[in-house]
Write a protein that holds these residues in place. Sequence first.
Motif: not given
Lengths: 443, 175
Positions: A319-333
């Motif tokens: 996003s331009g600065t470091p941020q936290l994201y969650v994702m599933g192991l099977e991929g996806g956004e």
Amino acid sequence: MFRNLPLAPALALALSVTGAVMTALPALAQDGPLRIEITDGVTEPVAVAIPEFHGDAEAASKIRQVVADDLTGTGLFREIPAEAHLASRDSFTDAVAYEEWRAINAQALVTAEVSGSGEEISVKFRLFDIFAGQPLGDGMQFVARASDWRRAAHKIADQIYSRLTGESAYFDSRVAFVQETGPKDARIKRIGVMDYDGANILWMTDSSSLVLAPQFSPDGKKILYTSFDSGFPQIQSLDVATVSSQPVTQAGDSMAFSPRYSPDGRWIVYSLEKGGNTDIWLMDAATGAQRPLTDSPSIETSPSFSPDGKQIVFESDRSGTPQLYVMGLEGGEPTRISFGEGRYGDPAWSPKGGMIAFTRQLGERFHIGVMRKDGSEEKNLTDSFLDEGPTWAPNGRVIMFTRVTPGGNGEPRLHSVDITGRNMRPMELDFAASDPSWGPLLP
Amino acid sequence: MKHYLIPLTASLLGLAACTQPAPPPPVQDPYANMGSGALYQGDLAGGSLAGEATAQYFSDQVGDTVLFPANQTTLSAEARTTLARQAEWLNKHGNFSAVVQGHAEETGTREYNLALGARRASAVQEYLVAQGVSSDRVRTLSFGKERPVEVCSNESCYAQNRRAVTVVSDTGAGS
């Protein structure tokens, strides 16, 4: 390679009920058995009396002290000093004079007896709910090698903590860390392992190459870390019992770092850099087979598994600065979960309780904070020039982290804070250290 | 005798040839009858001094370090000037290879800074390669925030620590 003797085999643990009689006295000043709710606004610690343990005076005294330190270190308990005790006890089997403990407002009483035969010690203990006027659970007996006396003490404290909070405990656990020596522009680092309270330090690497960010395996037997041994950052795996390392990655022209195990120990998630771009990869710990989880021109690093092993939380600057994201192991956004001002990094998913700890940089200050996996209930727990690298106690109630002091003589020190943010304390180590990784509760 | 002072003349001619169709007449040597003069016997190999072919010369005279603004990995005009000199030197000294070390300031988390340093090193590598340096002669490495060159905790030091350093070594390969 610096070598230590192999770690002691798992503590021989004998859980023998020593004939507790559950006397059904009515509760007096409390409704139900004595119980602390940690998440509530606990302002008054529970008053615990821990009179001198019976048995061999020297062993009894030092074990009693560790039990008391474990309990009071949580901020949830305060010890009633021995001088205030009215009741005197002659033996472990003496009846409890509840009235005399009530008179000094003790809420819980711990009694114990230490006996030893050379190489082995045996510790019996009981816990009493003073206002209810009855034992709180059965008595227990622990047998340990004499050299493991601290572990016997931690086991007792773990029992007391669990019975009084209703939660699993964390005292009989270890922490991996990096010791830092030398000047700030030429730091020498080596990995060590210690008891959660800083005792029994064992060195796991020598000082010949730069090492970073050790991470315990879920069973506490291995440590993943990043080493510059080859001249370039690569991931190595350390066997704690044999104190020997072997490479996990050895990519020719790319850098691998930031490894973490999945909760079942089957997978290793880590950062792989290629041509200047860093993405997150997943490796089968047994076969070494690997595949990318992200494929983005931004930096993705510091992944951490959810307790069910189905998701990861990680840091990305897409996003331009470091941020936290969650994702599933099977991929996806990936779903972004951090939306406050500033920069977020170092996410660590709690083994219990559903919280994610992180480092947040806001202006020129750093904070260790927690939030839920949907970003709600965000809260800063600390505030300093530079805090980073949170790691969770096995029960998800305490976070250890690195606090760095500013300036040319600045150095890192390990600190811990509970998730209410009220009980902040430095680790009592006589050297600079960083990058703690809290291992599992030992069996 | 007849080549006396030719190199200077030739190069002037060469320059002039670009803009002026008619070259000036050759200079007549006024001392032609007074001795043997100095004879041109060819250019020196490599066009450089032996002392230039050292890692020391590279770091001191060519300039081994470029700096970056906070949280940035793009090359400034000043950085590109330095890197053009680095590329020229590397192109001239084919027996040297380079490791570009990327660094970050102490603020920021350890692992993100490792990735940030890699990006900086890679930006330098790409520029050198674009200037004609063979990509297999330039490796990258990130130290993140582990090896600051200045140790204070304010912008004056941070500015020096946000850097990429090109370290050259003689590998004996090349010409």
